[in-house]
Structure formats: C-alpha cells, structure tokens
Design an enzyme around this catalytic site. Structure first.
Site, PDB file in Angstrom:
ATOM      1  N   GLY A  28       0.966  -1.355   0.205  1.00  0.00           N
ATOM      2  CA  GLY A  28       0.181   0.439   0.236  1.00  0.00           C
ATOM      3  C   GLY A  28       0.881   1.425  -0.443  1.00  0.00           C
ATOM      4  O   GLY A  28       0.547   1.776   0.726  1.00  0.00           O
ATOM      5  N   LEU A  30       1.519   3.402  -1.888  1.00  0.00           N
ATOM      6  CA  LEU A  30       1.414   5.129  -2.846  1.00  0.00           C
ATOM      7  C   LEU A  30       0.237   5.708  -2.090  1.00  0.00           C
ATOM      8  O   LEU A  30      -0.137   6.546  -2.799  1.00  0.00           O
ATOM      9  CB  LEU A  30       0.734   4.222  -4.086  1.00  0.00           C
ATOM     10  CG  LEU A  30       2.066   3.725  -5.077  1.00  0.00           C
ATOM     11  CD1 LEU A  30       1.117   3.197  -6.463  1.00  0.00           C
ATOM     12  CD2 LEU A  30       3.250   4.386  -5.064  1.00  0.00           C
ATOM     13  N   GLY A  31      -0.181   5.195  -0.490  1.00  0.00           N
ATOM     14  CA  GLY A  31      -1.498   5.958  -0.390  1.00  0.00           C
ATOM     15  C   GLY A  31      -0.902   7.092   0.334  1.00  0.00           C
ATOM     16  O   GLY A  31       0.660   7.056   0.514  1.00  0.00           O
ATOM     17  N   GLN A  32      -1.256   7.515   1.600  1.00  0.00           N
ATOM     18  CA  GLN A  32      -1.188   9.044   2.341  1.00  0.00           C
ATOM     19  C   GLN A  32      -0.130   8.844   3.118  1.00  0.00           C
ATOM     20  O   GLN A  32       0.835   9.195   3.164  1.00  0.00           O
ATOM     21  CB  GLN A  32      -2.432   9.377   2.524  1.00  0.00           C
ATOM     22  CG  GLN A  32      -1.904  10.617   4.236  1.00  0.00           C
ATOM     23  CD  GLN A  32      -3.134  10.973   4.991  1.00  0.00           C
ATOM     24  OE1 GLN A  32      -3.663  10.030   5.202  1.00  0.00           O
ATOM     25  NE2 GLN A  32      -2.641  12.086   5.230  1.00  0.00           N
ATOM     26  N   ARG A  56      -1.000  -0.250  -8.349  1.00  0.00           N
ATOM     27  CA  ARG A  56      -0.929   0.124  -9.724  1.00  0.00           C
ATOM     28  C   ARG A  56      -0.341  -0.570 -10.349  1.00  0.00           C
ATOM     29  O   ARG A  56       0.870  -0.663 -10.128  1.00  0.00           O
ATOM     30  CB  ARG A  56      -0.298   1.670  -9.241  1.00  0.00           C
ATOM     31  CG  ARG A  56      -1.210   2.883 -10.207  1.00  0.00           C
ATOM     32  CD  ARG A  56      -0.545   4.016 -10.166  1.00  0.00           C
ATOM     33  NE  ARG A  56      -1.187   5.136  -8.197  1.00  0.00           N
ATOM     34  CZ  ARG A  56      -0.936   5.519  -8.658  1.00  0.00           C
ATOM     35  NH1 ARG A  56      -0.131   6.186  -8.925  1.00  0.00           N
ATOM     36  NH2 ARG A  56      -0.931   6.200  -7.209  1.00  0.00           N
ATOM     37  N   ASP A  72      -0.917  -7.408  -5.651  1.00  0.00           N
ATOM     38  CA  ASP A  72      -1.985  -7.186  -4.259  1.00  0.00           C
ATOM     39  C   ASP A  72      -1.925  -8.245  -3.502  1.00  0.00           C
ATOM     40  O   ASP A  72      -1.689  -9.526  -3.159  1.00  0.00           O
ATOM     41  CB  ASP A  72      -3.221  -8.310  -5.604  1.00  0.00           C
ATOM     42  CG  ASP A  72      -4.556  -8.407  -4.348  1.00  0.00           C
ATOM     43  OD1 ASP A  72      -4.774  -8.168  -3.500  1.00  0.00           O
ATOM     44  OD2 ASP A  72      -5.227  -8.406  -6.025  1.00  0.00           O
ATOM     45  N   TYR A 160     -14.835  -1.104   9.004  1.00  0.00           N
ATOM     46  CA  TYR A 160     -13.580  -0.995   9.530  1.00  0.00           C
ATOM     47  C   TYR A 160     -12.844  -1.174  10.276  1.00  0.00           C
ATOM     48  O   TYR A 160     -11.451  -1.446  10.797  1.00  0.00           O
ATOM     49  CB  TYR A 160     -13.086   0.900   9.445  1.00  0.00           C
ATOM     50  CG  TYR A 160     -11.850   1.089   8.618  1.00  0.00           C
ATOM     51  CD1 TYR A 160     -11.092   0.514   7.894  1.00  0.00           C
ATOM     52  CD2 TYR A 160     -11.222   1.980   9.502  1.00  0.00           C
ATOM     53  CE1 TYR A 160      -9.702   1.530   7.810  1.00  0.00           C
ATOM     54  CE2 TYR A 160     -10.544   2.230  10.008  1.00  0.00           C
ATOM     55  CZ  TYR A 160      -9.258   2.548   9.492  1.00  0.00           C
ATOM     56  OH  TYR A 160      -8.080   2.970   9.417  1.00  0.00           O
ATOM     57  N   LYS A 164     -10.252  -3.651  12.285  1.00  0.00           N
ATOM     58  CA  LYS A 164      -8.612  -3.255  12.792  1.00  0.00           C
ATOM     59  C   LYS A 164      -9.007  -3.832  14.518  1.00  0.00           C
ATOM     60  O   LYS A 164      -7.641  -4.730  14.709  1.00  0.00           O
ATOM     61  CB  LYS A 164      -8.901  -2.064  13.077  1.00  0.00           C
ATOM     62  CG  LYS A 164      -8.807  -0.683  11.635  1.00  0.00           C
ATOM     63  CD  LYS A 164      -7.301  -0.706  10.919  1.00  0.00           C
ATOM     64  CE  LYS A 164      -7.231  -0.218  10.006  1.00  0.00           C
ATOM     65  NZ  LYS A 164      -5.540  -0.741   9.264  1.00  0.00           N
TER      66      LYS A 164
END
Ligand code: NAD
Ligand code: SER
Length: 333
Positions: A28, A30-32, A56, A72, A160, A164
């Site tokens: 992950g 490329l996320g924030q 991506r 993935d 969500y 967690k």
C-alpha cells in the site's frame, strides 16, 4: 477469527528459519502514509533496500526514487515469492481500505483489511520477517471512554473498526503461536500534504487545507463540534520508525496496537486556526454519513503506555501543524 494458515510448499518452507535484517517491503506504498514512509525508510536504509508495492501497474509509477512492484496483498504466494527472491526481512503493511470507503463496501473492506493482513502474516511466518501493521482509533466504539485508555473493551460500530480489532488479535495470535515480531500503532487521523488522504472519516482535516488555499472556502462533512485525535504526518512517521527500532524487550502486551500521544481539536477549532493564517478563508459545516463514524470514535486517546515503553512524545501541536501544512502546500503549488 481466522485460525487457518495457508499451506506452503516445502520449497517455501526453506526460508522459514531465514535471518531477520534484509530488505524492506512496503505494501500500500502509494497511499497517504506509504508515500512518506517509503521516503523516510529510503533515507534511513538506502533506496535499493526499500521495495515499494501497491496495486498500480509499474508503468504508471515514477521509478526514479527506488524499486516498485505491483503486488496485491490478497496474493499470499506472490508476497512469499517476492520476499524470498529479494531477501526481505521486514514488511510495513499499509494496504487497506479506510473507514469511509470501507463502510461503502464492507465485504471488500473485510477482504482486503483482514485477508490482506493474514497474507502478510503468513508470508512473515514462512520467511521469518518482522511486520509493522497499523491499527486505528477506529478500534474504539461509542461505549469507550471519550478519553480512550490503551486497554478497554473494543466494540467498534464500523466494519473498518472491526477489521482493525481483528488485525490486532491476529497479530497477537501469530506472535504467540509462531513467535513473530508484529508491531502496530493505533494511528489517529493523519494530516499531511504530500499525498491525498485515502477515503477516511478524518479526511476533512486534510482536504480543508487544499480548499482554503485553492478555493478560499470549505464545506466540512462533520459538525463544527466534532473532536477527534489527530497527528501530523512527520510525527506519525517518526513514531513508526521509533517503534520499529525499539528493542523487543521493552515492548509489552500492547505492541500490536499502541495508542500514541497526539493532539485533539474540533473541526471548528481547525477551521479557525486556518482562517487565522489564510486571509478571507470561509467555512461551513454540512455533516454527512461520516459524522456517524466520527461520533463513534473517542475525542482523545491516552498514550501513556507508548510513552513509558518507547518514549513517544509528539512534536507538532495544532498551530505548528497548521503552519507546516500551509508551508508545505504553498511550496507544492
Ligand atoms: P491509503 O488509502 O492512502 O493507502 C492505502 C493503499 O493501499 C492505497 O494506495 C491502495 O491502492 C492500496 N491497496 C488497497 N487494496 C490493496 C490490495 N489489495 N493490495 C495492495 N494494495 C492495496 O491509506 P493510508 O492512509 O496510507 O493508510 C495506511 C494504513 O494506515 C491503513 O491500514 C489504515 O487503516 C491505517 N491508518 C491510516 C490513518 C490515516 O489517517 N491515514 C489512520 C489510522 C490508520
Ligand atoms: N483516519 C482513518 C479513517 O478516517 C482512521 O483510521 O478512516
């Protein structure tokens, strides 16, 4: 809870006793958070030692800063293959769906957040890797004290949040049964300017800055009096690196999901702090469904366990964060 482990071939099992150390894989990426964590890890360990990965395609990613691959997290075998080939010793597992996106598609949220975490833990078990995987303030539900302690019953009302809680439980289970070293932080809402926020409830605290500079106005999707725990990204990255550098013997039973000291403000306090810096900025409050998720989370969190065990103290308060955000965004424009 899922207790089944993926079957691995004898070839894969060869790396089960492999050494720790080695390269770093970030899922992950490329996320924030990944955008800034990869940068920080590359500064610390060298570009070629940190492999960024996300959904991506490679052709659509700037490869000048270091290695990237399309991965993935639901594909356990692919993760194992990469980790074996590259000699990965630590995984920073960031791939997930955030709260607002997750509540729109609960099935996919469970699949990616829980399934992806199991894939990474399985790969860690097979290849003897250390793991960092973030938890969230979303583990708390409306029955938790509004200043949330580290340890209290966790009854989230969002899917969500449930994923967690399950992530923290799985981390404990893999640690107890397989001897893995899995660490996590219950990140508060993270505020940053290098990559857009990824579909969470706390995104208003990021979007508001862009809107203030570009449009001079922001319609905030939570009520003015909504108070949530928040942290500037520089502090979040520093906390992550500090936790991963800490000696195991200092870390206790909260290591799968530490609360960390941060700051709290209402949406209106944030808007006023920005208006004090940006001439003519106006704002309004138009709550939508995300208000329900925000209302189910605590106003603030008690980070005393992280402070005691690995000396965590944040550096940015509301005013320092607002200045850093406006400076950062102005430079990018
Ligand atoms: P983000 O949405 O910005 O980034 C997540 C990345 O995961 C995206 O780039 C996405 O393409 C990728 N991804 C999604 N499904 C994938 C899959 N199947 N395989 C591989 N990659 C996939 O999220 P973020 O803000 O960077 O959050 C990272 C982690 O931190 C998540 O676990 C999140 O729950 C947690 N967290 C974030 C915050 C916050 O405020 N940003 C707060 C608390 C916890
Ligand atoms: N910031 C995240 C969200 O709003 C909390 O984990 O989804």
């Amino acid at each position: 809870m899922v207790h089944l482990y993926v079957q691995v071939s004898s070839d894969e099992a060869q790396c089960m006793s492999g050494p720790t150390g080695g390269k770093i894989l970030v899922t992950g990426a490329l996320g924030q958070i990944g955008t800034e964590l990869v940068e920080a890890l590359r500064k610390q360990h060298g570009s070629s030692s940190v492999i960024a990965s996300d959904l991506r395609p490679v052709e659509q990613v700037d490869l000048s800063q270091g290695p990237y691959l399309t991965l993935d997290v639901l594909d356990t075998e692919a993760i194992i293959d990469v980790c074996k080939k590259e000699g990965v010793g630590t995984v920073y597992h960031l791939a997930a769906l955030l709260s607002a996106t997750g509540e729109k598609n609960p099935e996919l949220c469970r699949k990616v957040n829980v399934g992806g975490t199991i894939s990474v833990f399985e790969a860690a078990r097979v290849c003897s890797m250390r793991v960092f995987t973030p938890s969230s303030i979303a583990v708390y539900g409306p029955d938790a004290p509004k200043h949330a302690p580290q340890i209290t019953p966790l009854n989230p009302t969002t899917v969500y949040g449930e994923t967690k809680v399950e992530g923290e439980q799985l981390a404990k289970e893999y640690e107890e049964k397989c001897g893995l070293d899995i660490r996590g932080i219950r990140y508060p809402g993270l505020i940053s300017h290098k990559a857009p926020a990824g579909g969470g409830t706390t995104d208003y605290a990021v979007e508001i800055f862009d809107a203030a500079l570009k449009d001079g106005h922001y319609d905030c999707f939570v009520r003015a009096d909504t108070r949530l725990p928040m942290l500037y990204m520089d502090d979040a990255i520093r906390a992550t690196l500090m936790l991963m550098d800490e000696s195991s013997e200092h870390l206790g039973e909260s290591k799968a999901g530490y609360n960390i000291d941060c700051f709290s403000f209402t949406a209106e306090e944030l808007a006023i702090a920005i208006a004090n810096e940006v001439d003519g900025f106006t704002f309004d409050f138009k709550p939508d469904v995300r208000q329900n998720y925000a209302d189910s989370w605590p106003d603030s969190i008690d980070g005393s366990v992280a402070k005691e065990e690995w000396n965590w103290i944040p550096q940015f308060d509301l005013d320092a964060m607002v200045k850093a955000m406006l400076d950062g965004l102005s430079k990018n424009q």
